[in-house]
Design an enzyme around this catalytic site. Structure first.
Site, PDB file in Angstrom:
ATOM      1  N   CYS A  11       0.976  -1.301  -0.050  1.00 23.90           N
ATOM      2  CA  CYS A  11       0.074   0.009  -0.054  1.00 23.90           C
ATOM      3  C   CYS A  11       0.956   1.197   0.104  1.00 23.90           C
ATOM      4  O   CYS A  11       2.117   1.098  -0.093  1.00 23.90           O
ATOM      5  CB  CYS A  11      -0.892   0.022   1.186  1.00 23.90           C
ATOM      6  N   CYS A  14       3.730   1.560   2.496  1.00 24.25           N
ATOM      7  CA  CYS A  14       4.835   1.131   2.288  1.00 24.25           C
ATOM      8  C   CYS A  14       5.998   1.970   1.551  1.00 24.25           C
ATOM      9  O   CYS A  14       6.907   1.802   1.551  1.00 24.25           O
ATOM     10  CB  CYS A  14       4.611  -0.291   1.550  1.00 24.25           C
ATOM     11  N   ASP A 437       9.682  29.081 -30.803  1.00 24.49           N
ATOM     12  CA  ASP A 437      10.803  29.742 -31.799  1.00 24.49           C
ATOM     13  C   ASP A 437      10.324  29.308 -33.212  1.00 24.49           C
ATOM     14  O   ASP A 437       9.532  28.753 -33.576  1.00 24.49           O
ATOM     15  CB  ASP A 437      11.911  28.475 -31.554  1.00 24.49           C
ATOM     16  N   ASP A 639      13.438  23.387 -31.362  1.00 27.25           N
ATOM     17  CA  ASP A 639      13.973  22.272 -31.909  1.00 27.25           C
ATOM     18  C   ASP A 639      15.527  22.374 -32.192  1.00 27.25           C
ATOM     19  O   ASP A 639      16.316  21.679 -32.426  1.00 27.25           O
ATOM     20  CB  ASP A 639      13.378  22.260 -33.193  1.00 27.25           C
ATOM     21  N   ASP A 643      18.387  26.460 -28.962  1.00 26.00           N
ATOM     22  CA  ASP A 643      16.946  26.697 -28.122  1.00 26.00           C
ATOM     23  C   ASP A 643      17.301  25.949 -26.840  1.00 26.00           C
ATOM     24  O   ASP A 643      16.330  26.121 -25.737  1.00 26.00           O
ATOM     25  CB  ASP A 643      15.855  26.069 -28.837  1.00 26.00           C
TER      26      ASP A 643
END
Length: 858
Positions: A11, A14, A437, A639, A643
């Site tokens: 559970c 734990c 961008d 990308d 960046d």
């Protein structure tokens, strides 16, 4: 982050216990334990031996997750595959003994069902048989007692502790009543014997264990479904490859393939590892990795990825990434790592779970004592205490967040949206500002020839081929745009064109050279205007092109202008629609670019962004993101290598999948399809996941807040309500199942559906845009009127497959005013959604230009 398998957890208490134990180890900076996958992620300098020792001292087991055999190790995490059959056997065996036990204890005692003659009136024998049946069921389900009392010994009680105490207390008290009954039988007190018969709780002890096992099995099956996406990815991993060895084909296992090996793939076969095509061409189905249903054409020089399927031609490829470095392995690792991390919202449940079980034991003890003091019988008081123990469910709290995170992550992976951590999945939906961008994100990042403006005495073909002869010696991106435009018309005869002599580059301005004794020049207005005379009409044409965001290139021969070729970085087809969807979600959209302000504004206008920040140098993007973060939670989409700092600085970094490895490494979210429309999809999925987590947490807290007082008998003096421990056990069993089932509803969430987008209720203001409350229009400085959406349905003949659908959809959505086109080749229709009226003949022409027949538009 090092990954570990953890065993013995039952559970949330734990998992909290394991986390606390590991965090105490010197050198550990962070630890996250997942109850869902029985896994643990640890950051820091501590050795694996230290980590494993800490877990074992806490009363649990741990082992390092293997990396070289990813699939075999990871399959152990999936409860549906490993635990459900064991629980099923336990459940069947338990029911075999529970049915006769219930017949004796309830059927005969409550409804006077018949018994064998030797038992009729023999209450002691009936009690002994009930005790024996109960003992057998307790032995079958001994795991509850072993785990529960082990937790008590380590001062870390868990859900199994509650079950063991509840069932054990019922059994012990019933056994006491049985011995007291034998004493009464010896004394001949028949009335007392019968009263003790009603004090038996053997059926409760057995039923509690059986019902909790039912709940555990349902929970395990549901948990297994939450990891279906990850298991599906793992099953895609090819097992063998066909490599060329000394000119001969040889089939080898996938782990024998090395970088640089040449492998072949025939139609219908999966590509074994990442590679580059060196011979052949084919259409490759990449749906397994990107979710894109339309196959991608591959030819010499193109890259291919492991687990994608070669559909048509024969391919010979060179291996570039193998083993854990393949795209598939990285995706699997990403999804797995996200499952091993915790979202910030989970910390609330963790704090509660850490004290939940001890608190429940305390409440059960106090409840029993209060009812005894109030004058109730031992049996009544004990029943109330047992009911409190067995109705309390820390599992529902512990599972509320991780199951939703896992399902959300799996849904994202299925559609090519990869969330690296649970934190990124939660935070993406809170985005208020998106910074985009320009190059490679809004635009394709590949300049294309858009316009040809020739002088009266020069043909467009002559202008284009003259420019080609001059530009093909240049490596400039604008030069490549012109050469690509000519080569796309057909390569026949291009090699026979004469070469320019005395070729020179005027850096940043233009080119010059000699052809057949004539001087050719090309370049910017500033460069060419100093060499030849340019008419006012051509100047105006160039100005208009520049205002549209295009770069005009002038070309002249022998001191006379030939004309202008306009080049522009073409916008991605889905960019304007994606930006509109973001705005409709109440998000302020900013475009970052290094272009000059005039060009940037022209592109920004085409894209429909709220704000344009131009002239931003690569190292300046990070500073811009810092400023935007002061105005609201900011996501950066990019990308390129330049960046990466901005992606790291943003609250949420989103990398376009076709970008560089550095950008992808720096980001929190990776869009495998390289589509801007996946940005609003990722935000929708994040919001839906967070909403699901809130629902789960509400249910988990609500269940315990309502159930515990009812079980304790709080309403008994007022309404006479009391809860049988067996019904408490049933409720506990169903609580976790309900939470997991609610999370599984995310599998039916359509993240691409923009029709139900809701704006953020919290207003966020920037210098140029105000994002208002839900229902309000977005206002910018130009005070654009709110757009209305119109629909037209086109009936089209000639569409045969998904390729046809894609072609028609692309053609329609490229039209100004068309927001979305929903195309079906099966129905032969295209439903066109428009922001403003688009003429029927324009729609018809767009479709018929693709060689399909439009029957009607209405």
């Amino acid at each position: 982050m090092e990954q570990y398998n953890v065993t013995g957890m039952s559970c949330a208490a734990c998992s909290t216990r394991v986390e606390k134990a590991v965090l105490k180890v010197d050198g550990v900076t962070s630890c996250s334990v997942s109850l869902l996958t029985n896994s643990m992620g640890v950051d820091g300098t501590a050795t694996p031996e230290q980590i494993i020792e800490a877990v074992e001292k806490a009363g649990y087991g741990a082992s390092m997750k293997g990396t070289e055999k990813l699939k075999e190790v990871r399959d152990e995490d999936f409860l549906k595959d490993k635990i459900t059959p064991v629980l099923k056997k336990r459940l069947i065996a338990s029911f075999c003994f529970l049915v006769p036990l219930l017949y004796l204890s309830m059927g005969h005692m409550m409804w006077n069902w018949p018994l064998p003659g030797f038992l009729s009136g023999n209450h002691v024998a009936m009690g002994l048989i009930q005790m024996l049946f109960t003992i057998v069921i307790m032995v079958i389900n001994q795991k509850f007692f072993i785990s529960g009392f082990k937790g008590l010994i380590h001062r870390a009680p868990n859900m199994d502790t509650l079950v063991a105490l509840g069932s054990g207390a019922s059994f012990v008290y019933s056994t006491y009543a049985l011995f007291a009954m034998t004493d009464a039988q010896m004394k001949g007190n028949a009335e007392l014997v019968l009263s003790y018969m009603h004090e038996f709780y053997f059926e409760s002890a057995a039923m509690i264990l059986t019902l909790i096992t039912v709940g555990k099995m349902l929970e395990a099956r549901s948990k297994g479904k939450t990891t279906d996406a990850l298991k599906g990815l793992m099953k895609l991993a090819p097992k063998k490859a066909v490599v060329l060895c000394q000119g001969k084909e040889a089939e080898v296992t996938i782990d024998q393939v090395k970088i640089g090996d040449i492998f072949v793939v025939r139609p219908g076969e999966n590509i074994p590892v990442d590679g580059t095509v060196i011979e052949g061409s084919s259409a490759v189905d990449e749906a397994a990795l990107t979710g894109e249903s339309i196959p991608v054409d591959k030819t010499v020089g193109d890259s291919v990825s492991a687990a994608t399927m070669n559909q048509s031609g024969f391919l010979k490829c060179e291996a570039t990434r193998v083993g854990e470095d393949t795209t598939l392995s990285q995706i699997i690792q990403m999804v797995s790592d996200a499952a091993a991390t915790k979202a910030p919202i989970a910390k609330v449940a963790d704090r509660v779970s850490g004290v939940f079980v001890p608190a429940v034991i305390g409440i059960a003890t106090v409840t029993t004592l209060i009812w005894l003091i109030a004058g109730q019988t031992i049996g009544f008081a004990l029943a109330r205490g047992i009911a409190v123990l067995v109705i309390s469910c820390p599992c529902a709290l512990g599972l509320a967040t991780p199951v939703a995170i896992m399902v959300g992550n799996g849904m994202g992976a299925k559609h090519g949206i990869m969330f690296k951590t649970a934190v990124s999945l939660e935070e993406t939906g809170k985005t208020e500002i998106v910074a985009l961008d320009k190059t490679g994100t809004i635009t394709k990042g590949e300049p294309k020839v858009t316009d040809l403006v020739a002088e009266d005495n020069v043909s467009e073909e002559e202008l284009l081929f003259t420019a080609y002869v001059l530009e093909r010696k240049s490596e400039h991106p604008l030069a490549r745009a012109i050469t690509s435009a000519v080569e796309s018309l057909g390569t026949e005869g291009l090699d026979d064109l004469p070469e320019v002599e005395d070729f020179q580059i005027a850096a940043g301005n233009g080119l010059s050279g000699m052809l057949n004794g004539q001087k050719l020049v090309g370049g910017s207005y500033r460069y060419i205007s100093g060499l030849v005379e340019i008419s006012e009409e051509m100047k105006e044409q160039a100005q208009e092109l520049a205002e549209d965001g295009k770069t005009p290139l002038f070309f002249a021969r022998e001191d006379k202008l030939m004309g202008i070729i306009a080049v522009a970085d073409v916008m991605k087809e889905d960019s304007p629609r994606a930006i509109r969807e973001l705005q409709n979600m109440g998000i302020h959209v900013v475009m970052l670019t290094g272009d000059n302000e005039r060009t940037a504004k022209a592109i920004g206008k085409q894209a429909g962004v709220d704000e344009v920040i131009a002239g931003v140098l690569p190292d300046g993007k990070e500073a811009v993101i810092c400023d935007l973060k002061k105005q609201g939670k900011t996501a950066m989409v990019g990308d390129g290598i330049n960046d990466a700092p901005a992606l790291t600085r943003a609250d949420v970094g989103i990398a376009i999948g076709a970008g560089t490895d550095i950008a992808i490494d720096a980001a929190d979210v990776v869009l495998m399809k390289s589509r801007l429309s996946d940005v609003p999809a990722a935000i929708r999925l994040s919001r839906a996941t967070l909403r699901n987590i809130h629902e789960n947490l509400f249910w988990a807290f609500f269940y315990n807040v309502i159930g515990i007082p009812l079980a304790a008998g709080l309403w008994y003096p007022i309404f006479g309500w009391k809860l049988n421990p067996m019904f408490g056990a049933a409720a506990m069993s169903l609580s976790s199942f309900c939470v997991v089932s609610n999370a599984l509803r995310l599998n039916w969430f359509n993240m691409l559906d923009a029709s139900k987008d809701k704006k953020l209720k919290k207003a966020a203001k920037t210098g140029t845009v105000e994002m208002a409350d839900e229902g309000s229009a977005i206002k910018n400085n130009e005070k654009k009127e709110e757009e209305t959406t119109m629909e037209k349905t086109m009936k089209i003949e000639g569409m045969m497959c998904g390729h046809c659908e894609a072609a028609v959809k692309k053609a329609l959505e490229a039209l100004d005013g068309v927001e979305e086109a929903i195309v079906s080749h099966e129905a032969g229709t295209a439903v066109v959604k428009m922001s403003h009226e688009v003429a029927d003949d324009v729609l018809t022409k767009a479709v018929e230009d693709k060689d399909y027949k439009v029957v009607s538009v209405g």
